[in-house]
Design a protein around this motif. Structure first.
Motif, PDB file in Angstrom:
ATOM      1  N   ALA A 181     -24.581   0.110  -9.717  1.00  0.00           N
ATOM      2  CA  ALA A 181     -23.995  -0.351  -8.458  1.00  0.00           C
ATOM      3  C   ALA A 181     -25.062  -0.990  -7.573  1.00  0.00           C
ATOM      4  O   ALA A 181     -26.225  -0.584  -7.568  1.00  0.00           O
ATOM      5  CB  ALA A 181     -23.340   0.816  -7.727  1.00  0.00           C
ATOM      6  N   GLU A 182     -24.663  -1.993  -6.829  1.00  0.00           N
ATOM      7  CA  GLU A 182     -25.546  -2.631  -5.843  1.00  0.00           C
ATOM      8  C   GLU A 182     -25.279  -1.988  -4.492  1.00  0.00           C
ATOM      9  O   GLU A 182     -24.172  -2.110  -3.948  1.00  0.00           O
ATOM     10  CB  GLU A 182     -25.290  -4.131  -5.775  1.00  0.00           C
ATOM     11  N   LEU A 183     -26.253  -1.312  -3.952  1.00  0.00           N
ATOM     12  CA  LEU A 183     -26.075  -0.561  -2.717  1.00  0.00           C
ATOM     13  C   LEU A 183     -26.607  -1.337  -1.515  1.00  0.00           C
ATOM     14  O   LEU A 183     -27.672  -1.962  -1.581  1.00  0.00           O
ATOM     15  CB  LEU A 183     -26.788   0.783  -2.800  1.00  0.00           C
ATOM     16  N   CYS A 184     -25.861  -1.279  -0.422  1.00  0.00           N
ATOM     17  CA  CYS A 184     -26.266  -1.875   0.845  1.00  0.00           C
ATOM     18  C   CYS A 184     -26.109  -0.797   1.914  1.00  0.00           C
ATOM     19  O   CYS A 184     -25.016  -0.262   2.101  1.00  0.00           O
ATOM     20  CB  CYS A 184     -25.402  -3.082   1.190  1.00  0.00           C
ATOM     21  N   ASN A 185     -27.184  -0.460   2.601  1.00  0.00           N
ATOM     22  CA  ASN A 185     -27.174   0.621   3.580  1.00  0.00           C
ATOM     23  C   ASN A 185     -27.141   0.075   5.004  1.00  0.00           C
ATOM     24  O   ASN A 185     -27.990  -0.740   5.387  1.00  0.00           O
ATOM     25  CB  ASN A 185     -28.423   1.492   3.414  1.00  0.00           C
ATOM     26  N   LEU A 186     -26.167   0.535   5.783  1.00  0.00           N
ATOM     27  CA  LEU A 186     -26.093   0.230   7.209  1.00  0.00           C
ATOM     28  C   LEU A 186     -26.274   1.536   7.981  1.00  0.00           C
ATOM     29  O   LEU A 186     -25.555   2.509   7.749  1.00  0.00           O
ATOM     30  CB  LEU A 186     -24.738  -0.375   7.575  1.00  0.00           C
ATOM     31  N   LEU A 187     -27.238   1.565   8.895  1.00  0.00           N
ATOM     32  CA  LEU A 187     -27.501   2.754   9.700  1.00  0.00           C
ATOM     33  C   LEU A 187     -27.254   2.438  11.174  1.00  0.00           C
ATOM     34  O   LEU A 187     -27.814   1.491  11.713  1.00  0.00           O
ATOM     35  CB  LEU A 187     -28.951   3.216   9.504  1.00  0.00           C
ATOM     36  N   GLU A 188     -26.400   3.263  11.818  1.00  0.00           N
ATOM     37  CA  GLU A 188     -26.168   3.171  13.257  1.00  0.00           C
ATOM     38  C   GLU A 188     -26.285   4.590  13.820  1.00  0.00           C
ATOM     39  O   GLU A 188     -25.303   5.311  13.960  1.00  0.00           O
ATOM     40  CB  GLU A 188     -24.779   2.581  13.527  1.00  0.00           C
ATOM     41  N   ASP A 189     -27.521   4.997  14.114  1.00  0.00           N
ATOM     42  CA  ASP A 189     -27.758   6.407  14.412  1.00  0.00           C
ATOM     43  C   ASP A 189     -27.530   6.777  15.876  1.00  0.00           C
ATOM     44  O   ASP A 189     -27.803   7.916  16.265  1.00  0.00           O
ATOM     45  CB  ASP A 189     -29.153   6.834  13.947  1.00  0.00           C
ATOM     46  N   SER A 190     -26.992   5.859  16.673  1.00  0.00           N
ATOM     47  CA  SER A 190     -26.594   6.246  18.028  1.00  0.00           C
ATOM     48  C   SER A 190     -25.201   6.869  18.051  1.00  0.00           C
ATOM     49  O   SER A 190     -24.797   7.461  19.055  1.00  0.00           O
ATOM     50  CB  SER A 190     -26.621   5.032  18.966  1.00  0.00           C
ATOM     51  N   LEU A 191     -24.464   6.751  16.944  1.00  0.00           N
ATOM     52  CA  LEU A 191     -23.078   7.231  16.922  1.00  0.00           C
ATOM     53  C   LEU A 191     -22.951   8.740  17.155  1.00  0.00           C
ATOM     54  O   LEU A 191     -22.136   9.162  17.989  1.00  0.00           O
ATOM     55  CB  LEU A 191     -22.415   6.828  15.600  1.00  0.00           C
ATOM     56  N   PRO A 192     -23.712   9.596  16.453  1.00  0.00           N
ATOM     57  CA  PRO A 192     -23.575  11.040  16.720  1.00  0.00           C
ATOM     58  C   PRO A 192     -23.940  11.405  18.154  1.00  0.00           C
ATOM     59  O   PRO A 192     -23.289  12.257  18.766  1.00  0.00           O
ATOM     60  CB  PRO A 192     -24.543  11.670  15.709  1.00  0.00           C
ATOM     61  N   ILE A 248     -21.534  -1.899  -3.032  1.00  0.00           N
ATOM     62  CA  ILE A 248     -21.040  -0.776  -2.242  1.00  0.00           C
ATOM     63  C   ILE A 248     -21.818  -0.712  -0.941  1.00  0.00           C
ATOM     64  O   ILE A 248     -23.050  -0.595  -0.946  1.00  0.00           O
ATOM     65  CB  ILE A 248     -21.200   0.560  -2.991  1.00  0.00           C
ATOM     66  N   PHE A 249     -21.108  -0.796   0.178  1.00  0.00           N
ATOM     67  CA  PHE A 249     -21.752  -0.631   1.471  1.00  0.00           C
ATOM     68  C   PHE A 249     -21.662   0.833   1.882  1.00  0.00           C
ATOM     69  O   PHE A 249     -20.580   1.417   1.902  1.00  0.00           O
ATOM     70  CB  PHE A 249     -21.099  -1.524   2.529  1.00  0.00           C
ATOM     71  N   LEU A 250     -22.807   1.417   2.189  1.00  0.00           N
ATOM     72  CA  LEU A 250     -22.906   2.792   2.666  1.00  0.00           C
ATOM     73  C   LEU A 250     -23.192   2.722   4.156  1.00  0.00           C
ATOM     74  O   LEU A 250     -24.218   2.174   4.576  1.00  0.00           O
ATOM     75  CB  LEU A 250     -24.032   3.531   1.938  1.00  0.00           C
ATOM     76  N   ILE A 251     -22.286   3.255   4.961  1.00  0.00           N
ATOM     77  CA  ILE A 251     -22.433   3.184   6.416  1.00  0.00           C
ATOM     78  C   ILE A 251     -22.778   4.576   6.934  1.00  0.00           C
ATOM     79  O   ILE A 251     -22.003   5.520   6.796  1.00  0.00           O
ATOM     80  CB  ILE A 251     -21.166   2.634   7.075  1.00  0.00           C
ATOM     81  N   HIS A 252     -23.962   4.677   7.527  1.00  0.00           N
ATOM     82  CA  HIS A 252     -24.526   5.963   7.928  1.00  0.00           C
ATOM     83  C   HIS A 252     -24.599   6.092   9.445  1.00  0.00           C
ATOM     84  O   HIS A 252     -24.878   5.118  10.148  1.00  0.00           O
ATOM     85  CB  HIS A 252     -25.951   6.120   7.389  1.00  0.00           C
ATOM     86  N   ALA A 253     -24.395   7.308   9.945  1.00  0.00           N
ATOM     87  CA  ALA A 253     -24.602   7.615  11.352  1.00  0.00           C
ATOM     88  C   ALA A 253     -25.856   8.461  11.551  1.00  0.00           C
ATOM     89  O   ALA A 253     -26.203   8.790  12.679  1.00  0.00           O
ATOM     90  CB  ALA A 253     -23.386   8.338  11.926  1.00  0.00           C
ATOM     91  N   THR A 254     -26.526   8.808  10.467  1.00  0.00           N
ATOM     92  CA  THR A 254     -27.788   9.539  10.541  1.00  0.00           C
ATOM     93  C   THR A 254     -28.624   9.176   9.321  1.00  0.00           C
ATOM     94  O   THR A 254     -28.088   9.068   8.206  1.00  0.00           O
ATOM     95  CB  THR A 254     -27.577  11.067  10.585  1.00  0.00           C
ATOM     96  N   PRO A 255     -29.924   9.014   9.501  1.00  0.00           N
ATOM     97  CA  PRO A 255     -30.781   8.720   8.346  1.00  0.00           C
ATOM     98  C   PRO A 255     -30.845   9.864   7.356  1.00  0.00           C
ATOM     99  O   PRO A 255     -31.214   9.663   6.190  1.00  0.00           O
ATOM    100  CB  PRO A 255     -32.151   8.442   8.981  1.00  0.00           C
ATOM    101  N   PHE A 283     -18.298   5.721   4.090  1.00  0.00           N
ATOM    102  CA  PHE A 283     -18.901   6.276   5.296  1.00  0.00           C
ATOM    103  C   PHE A 283     -19.488   7.640   4.949  1.00  0.00           C
ATOM    104  O   PHE A 283     -18.860   8.421   4.231  1.00  0.00           O
ATOM    105  CB  PHE A 283     -17.853   6.412   6.407  1.00  0.00           C
ATOM    106  N   THR A 284     -20.672   7.938   5.491  1.00  0.00           N
ATOM    107  CA  THR A 284     -21.352   9.164   5.083  1.00  0.00           C
ATOM    108  C   THR A 284     -21.421  10.225   6.179  1.00  0.00           C
ATOM    109  O   THR A 284     -22.023  11.268   5.954  1.00  0.00           O
ATOM    110  CB  THR A 284     -22.785   8.848   4.605  1.00  0.00           C
ATOM    111  N   CYS A 285     -20.817   9.981   7.338  1.00  0.00           N
ATOM    112  CA  CYS A 285     -20.823  10.986   8.395  1.00  0.00           C
ATOM    113  C   CYS A 285     -19.413  11.537   8.586  1.00  0.00           C
ATOM    114  O   CYS A 285     -18.465  10.775   8.786  1.00  0.00           O
ATOM    115  CB  CYS A 285     -21.336  10.405   9.709  1.00  0.00           C
TER     116      CYS A 285
END
Length: 227
Positions: A35-46, A11-18, A80-82
């Protein structure tokens, strides 16, 4: 084909904030630890969304790139978490061949089973328009009353690492809600306030992380309904 050869769902979790990372990873640890979790953070989005004032074509393309990367890396599903980027996530849903979940969709589905009056609390103001559109689509075939309430100061407190103040502000808002059958949190980062809020009301309180994990586990055939 997934590169995951260990038999676990990736499962890929795509974050816009930590701030969203800990709540969803903790929910998986409780509800679906296999579940195998993979975290992607792109915190410039917000920040870029706030500066632009609306969801631009460039921002949508960045979401497509993130989702495409996750699928190419062997994701069985993407969450997506945002909650401020609903339209961009819808584009990803239509373009990818794997399940893609918006942050609030599973929670809203659960909320509709609790009655016709839903109170949705939000702490990130730019997400309210996106959430409102998502709610409208979810309830258009039901006789449902949904109110979206913003909790001023809560996000600023959390960003300042004052979790206690954040939780207090959210729980005070919850304590003032009378005309609702169920209370929902719009942001993953609000999860820390759940236990305090449950003590302030006799209404069910739903959080986005728990609902999302339950839905992902169900649609991927890993154990059905999970308490």
């Amino acid at each position: 084909m997934s590169e995951n050869t260990r038999g676990r769902k990736r499962i890929f979790l795509i974050h816009a904030t930590p701030l969203a990372m800990s709540p969803i990873n903790e929910a998986f640890a409780r509800l679906w630890p296999e579940a195998e979790l993979c975290n992607l953070l792109e915190d410039s989005l917000p920040r870029d969304l706030s500066n632009a004032g609306h969801l631009t074509t460039a921002l949508k393309e960045r979401f497509m790139s993130l989702a495409g990367y996750a699928q190419g890396a062997g994701a069985d599903a993407i969450l997506f978490t945002c909650s401020a980027f609903g339209e961009a996530i819808d584009l990803c849903k239509g373009a990818l061949s794997i399940p893609v979940l918006k942050p609030n969709e599973a929670m809203l589905e659960e909320a509709l089973d609790h009655g016709g009056r839903i109170a949705l609390l939000a702490t990130f103001a730019p997400s309210i328009d996106s959430i409102s559109e998502e709610i409208k689509a979810a309830v258009e075939l039901r006789q449902t009353k949904v109110t979206v309430q913003f909790v001023p100061g809560a996000m600023a407190a959390l960003q300042a690492l004052d979790t206690a103040r954040h939780d207090q502000l959210v729980s005070e808002m919850v304590g003032s809600i009378a005309d609702a059958d169920v209370i929902c949190f719009a942001q993953f980062s609000m999860t820390t306030a759940a236990s305090l809020c449950m003590a302030r009301t006799d209404k069910p309180v739903l959080t986005t992380p728990d609902s999302a994990v339950r839905k992902l586990r169900h649609i991927l055939g890993e154990g059905g309904h999970v308490k």
